[in-house]
Design an enzyme around this catalytic site. Structure first.
Site, PDB file in Angstrom:
ATOM      1  N   HIS A 274       0.842  -1.295  -0.184  1.00 54.85           N
ATOM      2  CA  HIS A 274       0.084  -0.007  -0.081  1.00 54.85           C
ATOM      3  C   HIS A 274       0.833   1.232   0.060  1.00 54.85           C
ATOM      4  O   HIS A 274       1.009   1.985  -0.853  1.00 54.85           O
ATOM      5  CB  HIS A 274      -1.034   0.056   1.181  1.00 54.85           C
ATOM      6  CG  HIS A 274      -1.698  -1.054   1.151  1.00 54.85           C
ATOM      7  ND1 HIS A 274      -2.693  -1.645   0.246  1.00 54.85           N
ATOM      8  CD2 HIS A 274      -1.946  -2.075   2.142  1.00 54.85           C
ATOM      9  CE1 HIS A 274      -3.341  -2.723   0.634  1.00 54.85           C
ATOM     10  NE2 HIS A 274      -2.936  -3.014   1.678  1.00 54.85           N
ATOM     11  N   ASP A 325      -5.028  -8.553  -3.077  1.00 55.52           N
ATOM     12  CA  ASP A 325      -5.375  -8.227  -1.549  1.00 55.52           C
ATOM     13  C   ASP A 325      -6.327  -8.828  -1.170  1.00 55.52           C
ATOM     14  O   ASP A 325      -6.617 -10.138  -0.890  1.00 55.52           O
ATOM     15  CB  ASP A 325      -5.291  -6.630  -1.386  1.00 55.52           C
ATOM     16  CG  ASP A 325      -5.230  -6.178   0.156  1.00 55.52           C
ATOM     17  OD1 ASP A 325      -5.021  -7.210   0.824  1.00 55.52           O
ATOM     18  OD2 ASP A 325      -5.161  -4.994   0.398  1.00 55.52           O
TER      19      ASP A 325
HETATM   20 ZN    ZN Z   1      -3.276  -6.933   2.587  1.00 53.81          ZN
END
Ligand code: ZN
Length: 459
Positions: A274, A325
């Site tokens: 991220h 994810d």
């Molecule tokens: Zn993750």
């Protein structure tokens, strides 16, 4: 154990090689790896594959089990929903998952990944213990279920056992919802050793480690684990949420990425997942370190994380790859499109990631993510080149969105228009796993998955 096999030769009329588009390409494949690449070749002696060959995209971040939660958290709760309310629901969801459930859900997610253009997965695996929080008889029971799902579907694997020690900055005690994740450094290192064993049935699998986040470790326990594991990729969630940045400042006076760059040897082995909230100095620091930024644009949008400053990273010479994810939607092209669109919305421009006149945005996105994804996986993948695994995504050049164009326009059409419907077949280690856009074992895997989600829904 690998037995020697005869060479396979696959012929493609068009292929994207490291030097660009090539015509009439034969890939020679032995034991799953490419041993020769010849262009302008006759197809004699080779199996002719219709379509356009691309290097398969590595998926650099997945939590497979979260696939079964997709669509279940899209209704508003009592308070304004956020990443943190989603996390509460995720903790409740995992209360009931059995090892069989984990394997079935992972197989379903991995079959979808292969259909969606991802030929390998870096599984950020943090579900370790049984529903009471006690270790299974085999500490790596659930890792072995991930490995079985990879064997069944054929997807390539980098297994990342997660080191999750605490619930918040400064060593806050774990909460009840985290009981299936928690290990101290000693038990984590035992789990890591056992994980090396359980992935052996997966051809060419690699292992890395994943200190979950700066919330989940202390400087001391992080250092202890890093010292014990001197090589292999290191993945970590970082700076995903504004609250996480604020909590980190409250703990140590620094932002998470600044703290990490100042206190840990962040280098080519690192993958920062991220890294949404960065100062320009932090972005430059990541680029200098050689670490990969692991973007998960569809999940980051779903969770309302914020917008990553992608152009700043590219201008600083940084590297990124993409991951699915939470597996809310599984599509390599979908991740690339979402990333590009986030930059267009942020900067109010078009063709944000391409850097010079005439450069294709689809191609630029695809090649950036191949480079970052391969580096993050710690495996020889990400290119149709000698020495790499024969991981190949084949585009259907008869698809209505692709049939009138060629070269980079195929990638633009696939990334921005057709999405995964542009994919006709997929090969991993030279072995076909997707035909006509469908995983070869799709029916049986779907039937098992349906039973699991129906049972979970009835609880
Ligand atoms: Zn993750």
């Amino acid at each position: 154990m690998h037995t020697a096999s005869a060479a396979t030769k696959l012929f493609f009329a068009h292929a994207l090689l490291p030097g660009g588009w090539a015509r009439d390409v034969i890939l020679t494949i032995e034991n799953g790896a490419i041993t020769a690449v010849a262009d302008n070749s006759s197809s004699a002696g080779a199996e002719i594959i219709k379509g356009v060959a691309l290097p398969g995209m590595p998926n650099l971040h997945s939590h497979a089990f979260q696939r079964a939660m997709a669509g279940l958290t899209e209704l508003r709760g009592e308070t304004q929903d956020s990443f943190w309310t989603w996390r509460q629901l995720m903790y409740r969801f995992i209360d009931t998952l059995t090892p069989d459930d984990v394997e079935t859900i992972a197989a379903y997610a991995y079959a979808e990944m292969l259909e969606g253009g991802f030929t390998s997965v870096a599984e950020f695996h943090y579900l370790h213990h049984d529903a009471s929080g006690a270790p299974y008889g085999d500490l790596a029971e659930l890792a072995s279920r991930i490995a079985s799902a990879c064997v069944e579907t054929g997807i390539g694997l980098t297994l990342l056992p997660v080191f999750y020690n605490f619930s918040g900055f400064g060593g806050a005690a774990p909460v009840h919802g985290q009981r299936r994740f928690i290990n101290d450094p000693a038990r984590f290192l035992s789990l890591l050793e056992r994980s090396r064993e359980v992935i052996k049935p997966v051809t060419d699998a690699a292992i890395g480690i994943a200190p979950h986040s700066l919330r989940a470790v202390t400087p001391e326990t992080l250092a202890e684990v890093l010292k014990a594991v001197p090589s292999c990729p290191i993945h970590m969630h970082i700076a995903e949420q504004v609250k996480e940045v604020e909590d980190c400042i409250a703990w140590c006076g620094q932002r998470p990425v600044s703290w990490l760059l100042d206190h840990v040897d962040v280098n080519q082995r690192w993958v920062l997942i991220h890294a949404t909230h960065l100062t320009p100095e932090e972005t430059a620091g990541i680029a200098r370190s050689g670490a990969v930024v692991g973007l998960c644009p569809l999940t980051e949008a779903n969770l309302g994380d914020g917008i990553f400053e992608g152009l700043r990273l590219i201008e600083a010479g940084g590297v990124f790859g993409v991951g699915s994810d939470s597996n809310i939607e599984i599509s390599a092209f979908g991740e690339l499109k979402q990333f590009e669109y986030s930059q267009r919305l942020l900067h109010r421009v078009r063709n944000a990631v391409s850097r010079h006149a005439g450069e294709s945005t689809g191609r630029a996105l695809y090649e950036h993510a191949l480079t970052g994804g391969a580096k993050a996986s710690g495996r020889a993948i990400g290119a149709l080149a000698v020495g790499k695994r024969a991981d190949i995504v084949v585009l259907d050049d008869a698809h209505p969105d692709l049939c009138g164009v060629s070269g980079d326009r195929w990638l633009d059409a696939a990334a921005f228009v057709a999405g995964k419907s542009a994919i006709s077949s997929v090969y991993v280690g030279g072995k076909q796993v997707v035909e006509g856009g469908r995983h070869l074992k799709r029916s049986g895997i779907t039937e098992r998955y349906r039973r699991v989600v129906q049972r979970l829904a009835s609880l």
